[in-house]
Design a protein around this motif. Sequence first.
Motif, PDB file in Angstrom:
ATOM      1  N   LEU A 152      34.056   2.377  -3.209  1.00  0.00           N
ATOM      2  CA  LEU A 152      34.612   3.681  -2.484  1.00  0.00           C
ATOM      3  C   LEU A 152      34.060   4.070  -1.225  1.00  0.00           C
ATOM      4  O   LEU A 152      34.869   4.438  -0.220  1.00  0.00           O
ATOM      5  N   TYR A 156      36.563   4.157   1.830  1.00  0.00           N
ATOM      6  CA  TYR A 156      36.720   5.551   2.548  1.00  0.00           C
ATOM      7  C   TYR A 156      35.826   6.128   3.686  1.00  0.00           C
ATOM      8  O   TYR A 156      36.341   6.745   4.569  1.00  0.00           O
ATOM      9  N   GLN A 157      34.516   5.643   3.681  1.00  0.00           N
ATOM     10  CA  GLN A 157      33.621   6.096   4.580  1.00  0.00           C
ATOM     11  C   GLN A 157      33.679   5.040   5.599  1.00  0.00           C
ATOM     12  O   GLN A 157      33.534   5.096   6.994  1.00  0.00           O
ATOM     13  N   ASP A 158      33.583   3.908   5.476  1.00  0.00           N
ATOM     14  CA  ASP A 158      33.582   2.848   6.459  1.00  0.00           C
ATOM     15  C   ASP A 158      34.813   2.322   6.982  1.00  0.00           C
ATOM     16  O   ASP A 158      34.793   1.270   7.813  1.00  0.00           O
ATOM     17  N   ASP A 159      35.938   2.669   6.416  1.00  0.00           N
ATOM     18  CA  ASP A 159      37.146   2.173   6.616  1.00  0.00           C
ATOM     19  C   ASP A 159      37.431   0.691   6.844  1.00  0.00           C
ATOM     20  O   ASP A 159      38.243  -0.018   7.577  1.00  0.00           O
TER      21      ASP A 159
ATOM     22  N   ILE B   2      45.883   9.453   5.683  1.00  0.00           N
ATOM     23  CA  ILE B   2      44.749  10.507   5.339  1.00  0.00           C
ATOM     24  C   ILE B   2      44.294  11.494   6.161  1.00  0.00           C
ATOM     25  O   ILE B   2      44.301  11.354   7.511  1.00  0.00           O
ATOM     26  N   ASN B   5      39.214  13.519   5.281  1.00  0.00           N
ATOM     27  CA  ASN B   5      38.374  12.508   4.629  1.00  0.00           C
ATOM     28  C   ASN B   5      36.862  13.203   4.610  1.00  0.00           C
ATOM     29  O   ASN B   5      36.201  13.141   5.634  1.00  0.00           O
ATOM     30  N   PHE B   7      34.621  11.904   2.694  1.00  0.00           N
ATOM     31  CA  PHE B   7      33.537  10.960   2.805  1.00  0.00           C
ATOM     32  C   PHE B   7      32.928  10.962   4.023  1.00  0.00           C
ATOM     33  O   PHE B   7      31.775  10.641   4.154  1.00  0.00           O
ATOM     34  N   LYS B   8      33.755  11.113   5.192  1.00  0.00           N
ATOM     35  CA  LYS B   8      33.230  11.005   6.475  1.00  0.00           C
ATOM     36  C   LYS B   8      32.310  12.361   6.596  1.00  0.00           C
ATOM     37  O   LYS B   8      31.237  12.305   7.412  1.00  0.00           O
ATOM     38  N   GLN B  11      28.896  11.924   5.302  1.00  0.00           N
ATOM     39  CA  GLN B  11      28.102  10.889   6.114  1.00  0.00           C
ATOM     40  C   GLN B  11      27.397  11.761   7.253  1.00  0.00           C
ATOM     41  O   GLN B  11      26.419  11.645   7.333  1.00  0.00           O
TER      42      GLN B  11
END
Lengths: 198, 67
Positions: A152, A156-159, B2, B5, B7-8, B11
């Motif tokens: 995931l 979603y974080q690293d595309d 999207i 996000n 998730f970003k 981070q």
Amino acid sequence: MINLLYPLLASDISSNISDEEVVKLYLDTQNVAYFNILYKRYSGKIFGKSLSLLKSESEAHDATQDVMMKILLNLSKFSGKSRFSTWIYSITYNYCIDFIRRKKKDPSVYVDDFIENLDIEEEVNDAFITEVNVKRLKVILNEIPSGDKSILLMKYQDDMSIREISGILDKSESAIKMQIKRAKKKFQTVYYDKYKDD
Amino acid sequence: MINMNNFKKLQEEQEEQYKDNLLGIKSSIEGNLGVIGIFTGLIETYITKLIQCMINLSGGSSDKLDK
């Protein structure tokens, strides 16, 4: 030899310069200032991913240090076939997954035959996954297995594309698609378990 | 498509939250680099002498190689 004596200031170098150009400059000059740029760009991301996967600050600290050293010592092996970020993240994910395997003495961090009665006919919407608030997202990521979590994060974080993920995990693209579907379902299941009353 | 996000966002939060840890990690890496640099220097300085010594011990001479 690595030039530690007269490093340029990282601030002297344009922040617009691409990762690939920084790598080339570092390899040509061995000037540590160029590595500092890469460190500034990626160390936080590596730490965050390690923390998400290893669930321990001290282990994430060690992982970040080891991964950054690995990157530094292997920069000449970066071929440029993939994005630099993908290359760095693949080292990070593989390091963390290996660490978990060794720690748990469990080789099955990624299990193809995920023996659970998950209804994967219906795909969970991407928006459902990405719009969960950050506080809950942390909780859910902490609950789901490392294999699902890393897949995931990659998506979603690293595309990362399916092809890139399949390259990192050394699996077929169809296997990765199925694994993403399962990870999303798992995410949703944990979400409803935790927050069903909301 | 999207729109949001998190998730970003997660981070970014983690990067901000653990800024201080990253400084400590950087110092450790610089320490390791220093050690590697010292070893590289030692190897650069002494490896030719070691090879020359091995050639001499095996009965050869590095002078002949030059000619």
